[in-house]
Design a protein around this motif. Structure first.
Motif, PDB file in Angstrom:
ATOM      1  N   ASN A 236     -96.344  -9.890  64.562  1.00 62.48           N
ATOM      2  CA  ASN A 236     -94.988  -9.418  64.823  1.00 62.48           C
ATOM      3  C   ASN A 236     -94.047 -10.009  63.788  1.00 62.48           C
ATOM      4  O   ASN A 236     -94.137 -11.190  63.448  1.00 62.48           O
ATOM      5  CB  ASN A 236     -94.511  -9.813  66.219  1.00 62.48           C
ATOM      6  CG  ASN A 236     -93.172  -9.160  66.549  1.00 62.48           C
ATOM      7  OD1 ASN A 236     -92.989  -7.964  66.327  1.00 62.48           O
ATOM      8  ND2 ASN A 236     -92.228  -9.930  67.062  1.00 62.48           N
ATOM      9  N   TYR A 237     -93.156  -9.174  63.257  1.00 59.52           N
ATOM     10  CA  TYR A 237     -92.155  -9.633  62.301  1.00 59.52           C
ATOM     11  C   TYR A 237     -90.862 -10.015  63.023  1.00 59.52           C
ATOM     12  O   TYR A 237     -90.519  -9.431  64.057  1.00 59.52           O
ATOM     13  CB  TYR A 237     -91.808  -8.528  61.301  1.00 59.52           C
ATOM     14  CG  TYR A 237     -92.872  -8.183  60.296  1.00 59.52           C
ATOM     15  CD1 TYR A 237     -93.230  -9.075  59.292  1.00 59.52           C
ATOM     16  CD2 TYR A 237     -93.511  -6.933  60.337  1.00 59.52           C
ATOM     17  CE1 TYR A 237     -94.201  -8.731  58.349  1.00 59.52           C
ATOM     18  CE2 TYR A 237     -94.474  -6.590  59.400  1.00 59.52           C
ATOM     19  CZ  TYR A 237     -94.814  -7.491  58.414  1.00 59.52           C
ATOM     20  OH  TYR A 237     -95.761  -7.171  57.490  1.00 59.52           O
ATOM     21  N   ARG A 238     -90.149 -10.952  62.440  1.00 61.56           N
ATOM     22  CA  ARG A 238     -88.790 -11.261  62.870  1.00 61.56           C
ATOM     23  C   ARG A 238     -88.023 -11.741  61.648  1.00 61.56           C
ATOM     24  O   ARG A 238     -88.521 -12.597  60.893  1.00 61.56           O
ATOM     25  CB  ARG A 238     -88.780 -12.337  63.955  1.00 61.56           C
ATOM     26  CG  ARG A 238     -87.357 -12.713  64.445  1.00 61.56           C
ATOM     27  CD  ARG A 238     -87.411 -13.750  65.558  1.00 61.56           C
ATOM     28  NE  ARG A 238     -86.087 -14.250  65.915  1.00 61.56           N
ATOM     29  CZ  ARG A 238     -85.249 -13.661  66.766  1.00 61.56           C
ATOM     30  NH1 ARG A 238     -85.621 -12.539  67.369  1.00 61.56           N
ATOM     31  NH2 ARG A 238     -84.064 -14.188  67.037  1.00 61.56           N
ATOM     32  N   ASN A 239     -86.818 -11.204  61.414  1.00 62.40           N
ATOM     33  CA  ASN A 239     -86.054 -11.634  60.244  1.00 62.40           C
ATOM     34  C   ASN A 239     -84.892 -12.542  60.631  1.00 62.40           C
ATOM     35  O   ASN A 239     -84.661 -12.819  61.812  1.00 62.40           O
ATOM     36  CB  ASN A 239     -85.615 -10.433  59.394  1.00 62.40           C
ATOM     37  CG  ASN A 239     -84.506  -9.598  60.023  1.00 62.40           C
ATOM     38  OD1 ASN A 239     -83.808 -10.034  60.935  1.00 62.40           O
ATOM     39  ND2 ASN A 239     -84.328  -8.389  59.512  1.00 62.40           N
ATOM     40  N   SER A 240     -84.162 -12.993  59.631  1.00 64.30           N
ATOM     41  CA  SER A 240     -83.095 -13.977  59.837  1.00 64.30           C
ATOM     42  C   SER A 240     -81.922 -13.423  60.640  1.00 64.30           C
ATOM     43  O   SER A 240     -81.071 -14.187  61.099  1.00 64.30           O
ATOM     44  CB  SER A 240     -82.589 -14.501  58.488  1.00 64.30           C
ATOM     45  OG  SER A 240     -82.134 -13.438  57.664  1.00 64.30           O
ATOM     46  N   ASN A 241     -81.875 -12.104  60.820  1.00 65.54           N
ATOM     47  CA  ASN A 241     -80.819 -11.479  61.622  1.00 65.54           C
ATOM     48  C   ASN A 241     -81.287 -11.125  63.026  1.00 65.54           C
ATOM     49  O   ASN A 241     -80.569 -10.450  63.771  1.00 65.54           O
ATOM     50  CB  ASN A 241     -80.298 -10.230  60.908  1.00 65.54           C
ATOM     51  CG  ASN A 241     -79.677 -10.557  59.566  1.00 65.54           C
ATOM     52  OD1 ASN A 241     -78.903 -11.497  59.448  1.00 65.54           O
ATOM     53  ND2 ASN A 241     -80.035  -9.800  58.542  1.00 65.54           N
ATOM     54  N   CYS A 256     -87.909 -13.565  56.318  1.00 66.15           N
ATOM     55  CA  CYS A 256     -88.645 -12.774  57.289  1.00 66.15           C
ATOM     56  C   CYS A 256     -89.900 -13.563  57.656  1.00 66.15           C
ATOM     57  O   CYS A 256     -90.544 -14.160  56.773  1.00 66.15           O
ATOM     58  CB  CYS A 256     -89.011 -11.410  56.717  1.00 66.15           C
ATOM     59  SG  CYS A 256     -89.637 -10.230  57.953  1.00 66.15           S
ATOM     60  N   ASN A 257     -90.229 -13.556  58.946  1.00 66.50           N
ATOM     61  CA  ASN A 257     -91.322 -14.370  59.465  1.00 66.50           C
ATOM     62  C   ASN A 257     -92.330 -13.469  60.177  1.00 66.50           C
ATOM     63  O   ASN A 257     -91.967 -12.670  61.040  1.00 66.50           O
ATOM     64  CB  ASN A 257     -90.749 -15.402  60.452  1.00 66.50           C
ATOM     65  CG  ASN A 257     -91.802 -16.370  60.971  1.00 66.50           C
ATOM     66  OD1 ASN A 257     -92.820 -16.600  60.322  1.00 66.50           O
ATOM     67  ND2 ASN A 257     -91.559 -16.939  62.136  1.00 66.50           N
ATOM     68  N   LEU A 258     -93.596 -13.585  59.786  1.00 66.75           N
ATOM     69  CA  LEU A 258     -94.685 -12.875  60.433  1.00 66.75           C
ATOM     70  C   LEU A 258     -95.456 -13.871  61.293  1.00 66.75           C
ATOM     71  O   LEU A 258     -96.001 -14.848  60.776  1.00 66.75           O
ATOM     72  CB  LEU A 258     -95.614 -12.245  59.396  1.00 66.75           C
ATOM     73  CG  LEU A 258     -96.902 -11.598  59.924  1.00 66.75           C
ATOM     74  CD1 LEU A 258     -96.585 -10.439  60.859  1.00 66.75           C
ATOM     75  CD2 LEU A 258     -97.771 -11.125  58.761  1.00 66.75           C
ATOM     76  N   ASN A 266    -102.177 -20.365  66.579  1.00 69.66           N
ATOM     77  CA  ASN A 266    -100.907 -19.697  66.318  1.00 69.66           C
ATOM     78  C   ASN A 266    -100.552 -19.880  64.848  1.00 69.66           C
ATOM     79  O   ASN A 266    -100.688 -20.986  64.307  1.00 69.66           O
ATOM     80  CB  ASN A 266     -99.801 -20.282  67.190  1.00 69.66           C
ATOM     81  CG  ASN A 266     -99.929 -19.885  68.642  1.00 69.66           C
ATOM     82  OD1 ASN A 266    -100.460 -18.814  68.959  1.00 69.66           O
ATOM     83  ND2 ASN A 266     -99.472 -20.734  69.548  1.00 69.66           N
ATOM     84  N   ILE A 267    -100.073 -18.808  64.209  1.00 69.13           N
ATOM     85  CA  ILE A 267     -99.825 -18.835  62.767  1.00 69.13           C
ATOM     86  C   ILE A 267     -98.490 -18.179  62.457  1.00 69.13           C
ATOM     87  O   ILE A 267     -98.128 -17.167  63.058  1.00 69.13           O
ATOM     88  CB  ILE A 267    -100.958 -18.109  62.005  1.00 69.13           C
ATOM     89  CG1 ILE A 267    -102.281 -18.887  62.157  1.00 69.13           C
ATOM     90  CG2 ILE A 267    -100.615 -17.937  60.517  1.00 69.13           C
ATOM     91  CD1 ILE A 267    -103.485 -18.117  61.652  1.00 69.13           C
ATOM     92  N   SER A 268     -97.770 -18.762  61.506  1.00 65.09           N
ATOM     93  CA  SER A 268     -96.581 -18.143  60.919  1.00 65.09           C
ATOM     94  C   SER A 268     -96.777 -18.015  59.419  1.00 65.09           C
ATOM     95  O   SER A 268     -97.278 -18.941  58.767  1.00 65.09           O
ATOM     96  CB  SER A 268     -95.326 -18.979  61.178  1.00 65.09           C
ATOM     97  OG  SER A 268     -94.893 -18.884  62.505  1.00 65.09           O
ATOM     98  N   VAL A 269     -96.375 -16.873  58.887  1.00 69.07           N
ATOM     99  CA  VAL A 269     -96.284 -16.665  57.437  1.00 69.07           C
ATOM    100  C   VAL A 269     -94.863 -16.179  57.192  1.00 69.07           C
ATOM    101  O   VAL A 269     -94.500 -15.078  57.604  1.00 69.07           O
ATOM    102  CB  VAL A 269     -97.303 -15.630  56.932  1.00 69.07           C
ATOM    103  CG1 VAL A 269     -97.204 -15.486  55.415  1.00 69.07           C
ATOM    104  CG2 VAL A 269     -98.713 -15.997  57.349  1.00 69.07           C
ATOM    105  N   ALA A 270     -94.062 -17.010  56.546  1.00 68.42           N
ATOM    106  CA  ALA A 270     -92.656 -16.664  56.317  1.00 68.42           C
ATOM    107  C   ALA A 270     -92.361 -16.640  54.824  1.00 68.42           C
ATOM    108  O   ALA A 270     -92.890 -17.456  54.063  1.00 68.42           O
ATOM    109  CB  ALA A 270     -91.737 -17.668  57.010  1.00 68.42           C
TER     110      ALA A 270
END
Length: 348
Positions: A236-241, A256-258, A266-270
């Motif tokens: 799931n993506y989430r951006n700074s807004n 933007c953070n995936l 659990n993993i984040s790729v930003a």
């Protein structure tokens, strides 16, 4: 009262500040000329490699593969190292890379051996040298050079890129600074969709696919992306807004953070943009099928005509593109990414 105030103070300490208490880890860069790569290890464990196999294998150098601090591979394997259940579309999507779809009419983004070079002009980014390799107790730096050549082999842009690798706890970071210098009288990079800094992620980090898609590039080549088994697909993506999911595509944002999960991790790729970049804050070319890209030059294509930027360089002029990628074995919060972005904004 003192105890109460102390509690309030501790409650307001951000996750980023707590993460900062972890000691920076040693970074080792090892040249492996036989395999055409520079291997990157953080805290003694493999992280990634700068891979430059030559144009018969790839039309640009890439960082590949990329692993978390726990050793989980987050990049797609195909076409270099196929894994069961992966998509087999867009063979030019390999690891982490930087290029653009239109430079003086040559397509650097879509170039691979899978396309018909007689039907469209494709450019190639040729690795030309490793100028500096520095290991360190808290970071490692790699500086490389490349030539952007057109379909006839004519030199168009000179590239110098510095990668800075670092790690703290279970977080890894890559800062990339790429300077492009025009060699011809004019180098045009007109407003177009496919660019510029990107990663192609593992199947588990894709967004669940609800319907089949057909993606057509500027040359009219259509790629069918079917609905696949969504079991274990958690991205799931989430951006700074605060925009989430597929809706981040075509939106401007500082970062933007995936997020997703591979097995029990659990993993984040930003990816974080830099205020000195052209087009800041950039539009995001982030797709649910695993392409995660930021495109500072594709304003018209990504904004549905609201903004337009037809970027050009005169002979001898340069521009620098700067990006920070954060890879963490946790789902990073907005506050953490805002702090990382603020710190990155202060860098050169």
């Amino acid at each position: 009262m003192k105890l109460k105030n102390t509690g309030i103070l501790l409650a307001t300490v951000s996750l980023a500040a707590l993460a900062g208490l972890a000691n920076a880890q040693k970074v080792d860069l090892v040249k492996n000329e036989a395999e055409k790569k520079v291997e990157v290890k953080i805290d003694g464990k493999p992280f990634t490699a700068y891979y430059y196999p030559g144009e018969k294998v790839l039309k640009k150098a890439v960082l590949y593969p990329v692993q978390t601090a726990r050793g989980t591979v987050i990049t797609r394997g195909w076409p270099l190292d196929p894994r069961p259940g992966e998509r087999v579309d867009h063979p030019h999507h390999v690891g982490i890379w930087l290029n653009y779809e239109d430079v003086n009419g040559n397509d650097y983004w879509n170039n691979s051996d899978a396309v018909d070079h007689a039907k469209r002009a494709y450019g190639t980014i040729l690795h030309t040298g490793i100028t500096s390799v520095k290991s360190g107790k808290d970071k490692g730096e790699l500086t490389v050079t490349a030539d952007w050549v057109d379909k006839n082999g004519t030199l168009t842009l000179k590239e110098t890129t510095t990668y800075t690798f670092s790690g703290k706890g279970e977080t890894r970071m890559i800062d990339r600074s790429t300077t492009l210098t025009a060699v011809l009288d004019e180098v045009a990079m007109p407003d177009i969709k496919d660019g510029m800094y990107a990663i192609r992620v593992a199947r588990e980090l894709e967004l669940p696919s609800n319907k089949p898609e057909i993606f057509t590039d500027a040359g009219g080549i259509a790629t069918k992306v079917p609905v696949l088994n969504n079991e274990g697909i958690t991205g799931n993506y989430r951006n700074s807004n605060g925009v989430e999911g597929e809706a981040v595509w075509g939106k401007r944002a500082i970062w933007c953070n995936l997020t997703g999960k591979i097995k029990d991790e659990n993993i984040s790729v930003a990816i974080i943009d830099h205020p000195k970049n052209v087009g800041y804050p950039a539009y995001w070319h982030a797709r649910g099928y695993g392409l995660f890209a930021v495109n500072p030059l594709g304003m018209k294509a990504l904004s549905d005509g609201k903004d337009v930027l037809n970027f050009k360089l005169k002979k001898g002029e340069s521009t620098t593109f700067r990006y920070r990628m954060v890879i963490a074995s946790e789902h990073l919060k907005d506050a953490t990414l805002n702090e990382l972005a603020a710190a990155y904004a202060k860098s050169k």
